[in-house]
Design a protein around this motif. Structure first.
Motif, PDB file in Angstrom:
ATOM      1  N   SER A  67       0.821  -1.209   0.000  1.00 38.42           N
ATOM      2  CA  SER A  67       0.000   0.000   0.000  1.00 38.42           C
ATOM      3  C   SER A  67       0.855   1.258   0.000  1.00 38.42           C
ATOM      4  CB  SER A  67      -0.910  -0.016   1.231  1.00 38.42           C
ATOM      5  OG  SER A  67      -1.640   1.186   1.324  1.00 38.42           O
ATOM      6  N   ALA A  68       1.889   1.274   0.850  1.00 34.59           N
ATOM      7  CA  ALA A  68       2.758   2.455   0.942  1.00 34.59           C
ATOM      8  C   ALA A  68       3.476   2.722  -0.380  1.00 34.59           C
ATOM      9  CB  ALA A  68       3.775   2.258   2.068  1.00 34.59           C
ATOM     10  N   TRP A  69       3.929   1.666  -1.044  1.00 37.63           N
ATOM     11  CA  TRP A  69       4.628   1.835  -2.315  1.00 37.63           C
ATOM     12  C   TRP A  69       3.691   2.422  -3.371  1.00 37.63           C
ATOM     13  CZ3 TRP A  69       8.879   2.779  -4.547  1.00 37.63           C
ATOM     14  CH2 TRP A  69       9.099   2.498  -5.894  1.00 37.63           C
ATOM     15  N   GLY A  70       2.443   1.949  -3.362  1.00 38.54           N
ATOM     16  CA  GLY A  70       1.475   2.483  -4.320  1.00 38.54           C
ATOM     17  C   GLY A  70       1.231   3.963  -4.111  1.00 38.54           C
ATOM     18  N   HIS A  71       1.101   4.392  -2.857  1.00 37.99           N
ATOM     19  CA  HIS A  71       0.893   5.810  -2.554  1.00 37.99           C
ATOM     20  C   HIS A  71       2.160   6.622  -2.854  1.00 37.99           C
ATOM     21  CE1 HIS A  71      -3.123   5.749  -0.859  1.00 37.99           C
ATOM     22  NE2 HIS A  71      -2.818   4.672  -0.164  1.00 37.99           N
ATOM     23  N   TRP A  72       3.322   6.024  -2.579  1.00 40.61           N
ATOM     24  CA  TRP A  72       4.601   6.709  -2.843  1.00 40.61           C
ATOM     25  C   TRP A  72       4.739   7.020  -4.325  1.00 40.61           C
ATOM     26  CZ3 TRP A  72       8.527   7.804   0.829  1.00 40.61           C
ATOM     27  CH2 TRP A  72       9.720   8.294   0.286  1.00 40.61           C
ATOM     28  N   ARG A  73       4.410   6.046  -5.159  1.00 42.80           N
ATOM     29  CA  ARG A  73       4.523   6.233  -6.612  1.00 42.80           C
ATOM     30  C   ARG A  73       3.590   7.324  -7.113  1.00 42.80           C
ATOM     31  NH1 ARG A  73       3.803   0.636  -9.527  1.00 42.80           N
ATOM     32  NH2 ARG A  73       4.132   1.988 -11.338  1.00 42.80           N
ATOM     33  N   ARG A  74       2.480   7.525  -6.439  1.00 43.70           N
ATOM     34  CA  ARG A  74       1.520   8.552  -6.841  1.00 43.70           C
ATOM     35  C   ARG A  74       1.822   9.916  -6.215  1.00 43.70           C
ATOM     36  NH1 ARG A  74      -0.807   3.726  -7.043  1.00 43.70           N
ATOM     37  NH2 ARG A  74      -2.408   3.285  -8.609  1.00 43.70           N
ATOM     38  N   GLY A  75       2.910   9.983  -5.432  1.00 44.12           N
ATOM     39  CA  GLY A  75       3.310  11.254  -4.853  1.00 44.12           C
ATOM     40  C   GLY A  75       2.448  11.723  -3.703  1.00 44.12           C
ATOM     41  N   SER A  76       1.732  10.793  -3.035  1.00 47.31           N
ATOM     42  CA  SER A  76       0.839  11.201  -1.955  1.00 47.31           C
ATOM     43  C   SER A  76       1.408  10.941  -0.564  1.00 47.31           C
ATOM     44  CB  SER A  76      -0.518  10.487  -2.095  1.00 47.31           C
ATOM     45  OG  SER A  76      -0.356   9.088  -2.137  1.00 47.31           O
ATOM     46  N   VAL A  77       2.723  10.640  -0.491  1.00 45.22           N
ATOM     47  CA  VAL A  77       3.390  10.459   0.807  1.00 45.22           C
ATOM     48  C   VAL A  77       4.242  11.690   1.103  1.00 45.22           C
ATOM     49  CG1 VAL A  77       5.032   9.081   2.151  1.00 45.22           C
ATOM     50  CG2 VAL A  77       3.434   7.948   0.577  1.00 45.22           C
ATOM     51  N   ARG A  78       3.966  12.366   2.205  1.00 46.49           N
ATOM     52  CA  ARG A  78       4.739  13.530   2.615  1.00 46.49           C
ATOM     53  C   ARG A  78       5.944  13.075   3.428  1.00 46.49           C
ATOM     54  NH1 ARG A  78       2.392  18.743   2.549  1.00 46.49           N
ATOM     55  NH2 ARG A  78       4.354  19.299   3.568  1.00 46.49           N
ATOM     56  N   ARG A  79       7.114  13.105   2.797  1.00 48.23           N
ATOM     57  CA  ARG A  79       8.322  12.616   3.463  1.00 48.23           C
ATOM     58  C   ARG A  79       8.720  13.494   4.639  1.00 48.23           C
ATOM     59  NH1 ARG A  79      11.731  11.707  -2.000  1.00 48.23           N
ATOM     60  NH2 ARG A  79      10.199  13.250  -2.702  1.00 48.23           N
ATOM     61  N   ASP A  80       8.426  14.795   4.576  1.00 50.93           N
ATOM     62  CA  ASP A  80       8.774  15.673   5.695  1.00 50.93           C
ATOM     63  C   ASP A  80       7.962  15.304   6.942  1.00 50.93           C
ATOM     64  OD1 ASP A  80       6.512  16.474   4.269  1.00 50.93           O
ATOM     65  OD2 ASP A  80       6.723  18.586   4.808  1.00 50.93           O
ATOM     66  N   TRP A  81       6.686  14.980   6.768  1.00 49.43           N
ATOM     67  CA  TRP A  81       5.878  14.528   7.905  1.00 49.43           C
ATOM     68  C   TRP A  81       6.410  13.202   8.446  1.00 49.43           C
ATOM     69  CZ3 TRP A  81       0.288  15.047   5.522  1.00 49.43           C
ATOM     70  CH2 TRP A  81       0.049  16.395   5.227  1.00 49.43           C
ATOM     71  N   LEU A  82       6.773  12.323   7.532  1.00 51.23           N
ATOM     72  CA  LEU A  82       7.268  11.003   7.912  1.00 51.23           C
ATOM     73  C   LEU A  82       8.534  11.124   8.764  1.00 51.23           C
ATOM     74  CD1 LEU A  82       6.245   8.152   7.319  1.00 51.23           C
ATOM     75  CD2 LEU A  82       7.795   8.062   5.365  1.00 51.23           C
ATOM     76  N   ARG A  83       9.443  12.012   8.353  1.00 54.94           N
ATOM     77  CA  ARG A  83      10.689  12.209   9.104  1.00 54.94           C
ATOM     78  C   ARG A  83      10.411  12.718  10.515  1.00 54.94           C
ATOM     79  NH1 ARG A  83      12.778  13.953   4.019  1.00 54.94           N
ATOM     80  NH2 ARG A  83      12.163  16.099   4.486  1.00 54.94           N
ATOM     81  N   MET A  84       9.428  13.599  10.655  1.00 54.48           N
ATOM     82  CA  MET A  84       9.112  14.143  11.982  1.00 54.48           C
ATOM     83  C   MET A  84       8.475  13.097  12.889  1.00 54.48           C
ATOM     84  SD  MET A  84       7.811  18.084  11.466  1.00 54.48           S
ATOM     85  CE  MET A  84       6.828  17.914   9.983  1.00 54.48           C
TER      86      MET A  84
END
Length: 263
Positions: A67-84
């Motif tokens: 699921s995460a990979w699918g969202h990542w490919r579509r650009g819907s994962v905010r990496r800055d939020w993830l890092r925090m």
């Protein structure tokens, strides 16, 4: 052994179908289903709930990664939020497993039953979260990560019911909240699985095929049937009204919750 495999395949099919139909993470379905399956196989009740939680988290590692990979490919994962959030997610995830391991099996089962009832009421009474577009700050994000990680690994769920409403505060696009929530579920499940293996290592009463609090035959059976049946569930969901589906699932959770609490 054949009977056990058939039970796991059936549990995976039911969990996947319900997860697809109702649009929720499989953990809230898999944990009680595994509890009932393990008890039917006369697994020691002292470790039944712990095994169900650990095995559910191991399954979420695989399904969550997809699921995460699918969202990542579509650009819907905010990496800055993830890092925090990741430091809090990891700390909370470990603490959640340690708390679960310190609880007697019966207490953990009843606690999950109460959690299922709370989730049912949330589905019946709450509205979908509204996007707001606030600016996230590091410490509140880390604290939220710790809370989400702790509850997720305590109960063996992905955490989407908590992380999506939280993340929707910081975006005007719900797809970003959902996509980042999917990405958050992966480190939670991974750290939860590893910690369940470590804290359950050598525990008395573990059945054959278990490494710590992860039951690998059940994991394999769940993976074989849950993924394809989730796709079937999605098709069923599109043929039925969303509000009706939420109410049906909430009622199912209420029945399961009372069953787990009352024994």
């Amino acid at each position: 052994m054949l009977t056990a495999v058939l039970i796991y395949l059936l549990v995976g099919a039911i969990a996947g179908l319900l997860a697809g139909v109702f649009g929720i993470g499989g953990g809230i379905v898999m944990v009680p289903a595994l509890v009932f399956a393990f008890l039917a196989q006369q697994v020691d009740p002292a470790v039944t709930a712990h095994l169900a939680v650990g095995t559910s988290l191991a399954t979420i590692v695989v399904t969550g990664a997809s699921s995460a990979w699918g969202h990542w490919r579509r650009g819907s994962v905010r990496r800055d939020w993830l890092r925090m959030m990741i430091p809090g997610l990891l700390v909370g995830g470990i603490l959640g497993v340690l708390l679960a391991s310190a609880l007697p099996g019966a207490a953990l089962t009843r606690l999950f039953g109460a959690f299922a009832l709370v989730m049912a009421l949330k589905m019946l009474l709450s509205r979908p979260p509204a996007t707001q577009g606030r600016t996230p700050k590091r410490w509140p994000m880390a604290a939220a990560g710790a809370g989400i990680g702790g509850v997720s690994t305590l109960f063996g769920v992905g955490g989407g019911v908590m992380s999506v409403p939280w993340l929707s505060r910081f975006t005007q696009r719900m797809t970003e909240a959902v996509g980042t929530s999917a990405a958050i579920g992966l480190p939670i499940a991974l750290i939860g699985t590893v910690t369940n293996v470590v804290v359950g290592w050598g525990e008395a009463g573990l059945p054959s095929g278990a490494t710590g609090f992860v039951m690998w035959p059940a994991f394999l059976g769940l993976m074989v049937t849950s993924v394809p049946m989730a796709r079937v569930g999605v098709k069923v969901a599109h043929a039925l009204p969303a509000k009706v589906l939420r109410r049906i699932f909430a009622l199912l959770l209420i029945v399961v919750g009372f069953k787990l609490m009352l024994g």
